[in-house]
Write an enzyme that holds these catalytic residues in place. Structure first.
Site, mmCIF file in Angstrom:
data_model
loop_
_atom_site.group_PDB
_atom_site.id
_atom_site.type_symbol
_atom_site.label_atom_id
_atom_site.label_comp_id
_atom_site.label_asym_id
_atom_site.label_seq_id
_atom_site.Cartn_x
_atom_site.Cartn_y
_atom_site.Cartn_z
ATOM 1 N N ASP A 216 -1.767 32.115 130.164
ATOM 2 C CA ASP A 216 -0.960 33.062 129.413
ATOM 3 C C ASP A 216 0.498 32.755 129.742
ATOM 4 O O ASP A 216 0.796 31.969 130.657
ATOM 5 C CB ASP A 216 -1.339 34.496 129.810
ATOM 6 N N HIS B 280 2.481 41.883 131.062
ATOM 7 C CA HIS B 280 3.829 41.462 130.712
ATOM 8 C C HIS B 280 4.836 42.034 131.705
ATOM 9 O O HIS B 280 5.929 41.482 131.872
ATOM 10 C CB HIS B 280 4.184 41.927 129.299
#
Length: 517
Positions: free
Chosen positions: A268, A191
């Site tokens: 993702d 992230h």
């Protein structure tokens, strides 16, 4: 602002295909007008997050409104159970997560849990779940996988990944094994940055790929890519953007060294730091589609129409310029639509309410309880003091979902006192004060120490050691990945922070059975 599509022209299909491959999110508990328009214009998927869910009735109304615009829509959610829940963001999950199921190591139980979780999703109109995590948690210091993995053994992860896929899809909800080719041996959260898995191909095949092979054999409808660099496969591009990884490994036939996967490949979240900060979301989207991805997950952070338009326009421009072939885009869009059609047909089958008791049964079986020799432990029966040590949550888990046993103990034992501590409270300069504060707060009360991934946080380990040394009768509940040797009069490892894992721990602490709710 809206996409204007000249109906009946060649461009009409191009625009529809560009929309079909996007899986965007939005803000709110009802569909905004822009989302309805794009669904009618060909958008193939919508991503739901905790911000979109208040309760099951509201969620069912929301998904019905989405489906009214596109009956074949894929309604996606990130519902792993355990620490990662979107259905129960405000309360904690009714289902233990992967590590707890791996600790039990009963694939039939894993299949049952996934089936009942799937029934809960299907009842709300959700037909596509970004789960399970098939990652082998081979790096104990992994900051983003941890309890989301079934464990550190590839074969254990494989049998439970397969069971989870089978259980979920048996009730008509598409499973998505993630994060290919394996996010378990990383020390960076994708992230925020771009992790590197620097291993040789033999280790990759004998460890990280094993659960994905099992997922494919079990019929997983989708596989999600990882934003990680695997130099042995591609020294230049992360897996999500790598043709060598997606087309050359995941899609390629087994006789050519590939896994032979023919289902949907989804990225993702494309706005995660590993991609957005290095390539940008538009360029990342194009590279992913060129590499062989069929769907682009976006909207966890950028959940607005502008993002959809930006990515749509980038895809259309790439086709018109000849950079992205029309055939590649059409193939990707067709895979999205085929899965949507499968999900629509499956939704017509018989529906049953989920059996919530299975979640608590699984959480009970996952507990590992160690009592120190020579230290009898009486049940907690009166107003304990609970000190909770909370690390910063990773983005996948989020910090909105409550964890621990303090609230459950307070509900049973009025007068329970609770304090929460973080890394700023346990710096070397603050540690003495923290220990003194906890000991003063506990006084003559039973002391319960709540920890999570102690092995990854030196500040937490230091505080725990000091407190157990001062209060050897302390009761320790570890709700992360248990690594350190048990300490205290009683040590309970729950293997995850789901609400049902807390309920199971409270049973041991109080000697009183709980009722799943």
């Amino acid at each position: 602002m809206s996409i204007l599509i000249p109906s009946g022209t060649v461009n009409d299909q191009l625009h529809r295909d560009a929309l079909a491959v996007l899986q965007p999110g939005f803000v709110g508990t009802t569909p905004p007008d822009w989302l309805r328009r794009h669904l009618a214009a060909g958008l193939g998927s919508v991503a739901l997050f905790g911000r979109n869910v208040t309760d099951t009735a509201q969620l069912a109304e929301l998904t019905a409104a989405l489906r009214a615009e596109n009956p074949d829509i894929l309604v996606a959610i990130d519902e792993e159970g355990g620490d990662v829940t979107r259905l129960e963001t405000g309360s904690g999950s009714s289902w233990p997560g992967n590590l707890a199921l791996g600790a039990v190591d009963d694939p039939a139980l894993t299949r049952d849990v996934a089936r009942e979780l799937g029934r809960a999703l299907a009842a709300c109109g959700v037909n596509y779940n970004w789960a399970p995590s098939a990652d082998v948690n081979s790096n104990p210091g992994n900051p983003v996988i941890g309890v989301r993995s079934f464990g550190a053994d590839p074969e254990l992860c494989a049998r439970h990944t397969a069971a989870w896929v089978e259980g979920l899809q048996s009730v008509g909800v598409a499973a998505c094994a993630k994060h290919f080719p394996g996010h378990g041996d990383t020390a960076v959260d994708s992230h925020h940055g771009l992790p590197v898995v620097d291993v040789d191909v033999d280790l990759l095949r004998s460890r990280d790929l094993v659960p994905f092979k099992a997922a494919i054999a079990a019929g997983a409808k989708a596989v999600m890519t990882a934003h990680i660099m695997v130099p042995v496969l591609d020294p230049s591009l992360p897996a999500t953007l790598s043709k060598a990884v997606l087309s050359g490994l995941l899609r390629a036939r087994p006789e050519d060294g590939g896994l032979g996967y023919d289902g949907l490949i989804v990225t993702d979240a494309i706005e995660m730091g590993a991609i957005a900060d290095t390539y940008g979301t538009s360029e990342g989207t194009l590279l992913a589609l060129e590499a062989g991805a069929d769907a682009i997950c976006v909207g966890g952070e950028h959940a607005d129409e502008e993002t959809v338009l930006q990515l749509h326009d980038a895809i259309v421009a790439a086709v018109r310029s000849g950079r992205l072939s029309e055939e590649r885009l059409a193939d990707a869009a067709d895979r999205v639509r085929r899965l949507g059609s499968w999900a629509r047909i499956e939704a017509q089958g018989e529906r049953r309410e989920p059996d919530l008791s299975i979640g608590l049964q699984a959480a009970r079986r996952a507990l590992r309880v160690v009592r120190a020799p020579g230290r009898p432990v009486a049940p907690v029966t009166d107003r304990p003091y609970v000190a909770s040590f909370s690390p910063q949550a990773n983005v996948a888990v989020g910090d909105e979902t409550p964890w621990g046993v303090a609230g459950m103990l307070a509900a049973r034992l009025p007068g329970t006192r609770t304090e929460n501590f973080g890394p700023a409270d346990a710096t070397p300069e603050q540690l003495d004060a923290l220990v003194a504060r906890v000991l003063a707060g506990a006084q003559d009360r039973r002391l319960v120490l709540m920890v999570r991934d102690t092995h990854r946080h030196d500040w937490m380990a230091a505080a725990l050691h000091r407190l157990v040394t001062a209060r050897p009768d302390a009761l320790v509940v570890e709700m992360g990945v248990p690594q350190a040797a048990p300490v205290g009069a009683l040590h309970i490892a729950t293997h995850g922070a789901a609400r049902v894992c807390g309920l199971a721990a409270v049973e041991v602490l109080t000697g009183q059975p709980q009722i799943a709710s």
